[in-house]
Enzyme design. Sequence first.
Site, PDB file in Angstrom:
ATOM      1  N   LYS A  27       0.848  -1.190   0.000  1.00  0.00           N
ATOM      2  CA  LYS A  27       0.000   0.000   0.000  1.00  0.00           C
ATOM      3  C   LYS A  27       0.883   1.239   0.000  1.00  0.00           C
ATOM      4  CE  LYS A  27      -2.399  -0.493   3.785  1.00  0.00           C
ATOM      5  NZ  LYS A  27      -3.239  -0.241   4.978  1.00  0.00           N
ATOM      6  N   LYS A  85      -7.384  -5.245  -3.314  1.00  0.00           N
ATOM      7  CA  LYS A  85      -8.176  -4.693  -2.208  1.00  0.00           C
ATOM      8  C   LYS A  85      -8.641  -3.272  -2.528  1.00  0.00           C
ATOM      9  CE  LYS A  85      -5.893  -4.069   1.642  1.00  0.00           C
ATOM     10  NZ  LYS A  85      -5.232  -4.301   2.945  1.00  0.00           N
TER      11      LYS A  85
END
Length: 234
Positions: A27, A85
């Site tokens: 991320k 995600k």
Amino acid sequence: MKLLVSPINREEAIIASLGGADIVDVKNPKEGSLGANFPWVIRDVKEVVNGRQPISATIGDFNYKPGTASLAALGAAVAGADYIKVGLYDIQTEAQALELLTKITLAVKDYDPSKKVVASGYSDYKRINSISPLLLPAVAAEAGVDVVMVDTGIKDGKSTFEFMDEQELKEFTDLAHEHGLENAIAGSLKFEDLPVLERIGPDIIGVRGMVCGGDRRTAIRQELVEKLVAECQI
């Protein structure tokens, strides 16, 4: 419980992997709670992990932009992510959530049916003007998603437990399982939360700050990953 650890670069990915994380999650905290990193970073992490763990990649905190989100999801899948995600940020209705997740799932599964889609709601949904995570399992199941998650949308040090209590998180977990989905809990979790998490029973917990010594802006420490892995296995 499986442990998902979120590094931001190659060096941290190696530490997370060697520390024993079950899933290595790529991320970019500079771009938000589920901020997307660059395709070459995903590829680089995939290379250094070298098959020891599956790779997860966030594609962003999304409002209602199904086209943009589905293209981003395909990009993460092509770059090598095993789990893709997305955060449902500023999603106003279940209908919006359903279309967003359906299009993302179609984009990913059309490319590779073995890849998993993760839909994340936010425990602080009232602060960010989005839908309740408790609505997510039914919508996600209809969309063909594999995993539902709850995280914090605003990263100001407040924990998921400050917005959803044990009973609500247990309800979220049970709803996910009733709909045939895996589930994950994240959001400024601490070591002292582990007994409560054991009672709630999520399949996965997601961390960054916990294995950085409490500050997600600093680097991941291997000894803290190892400590958390050991405690999750007790």
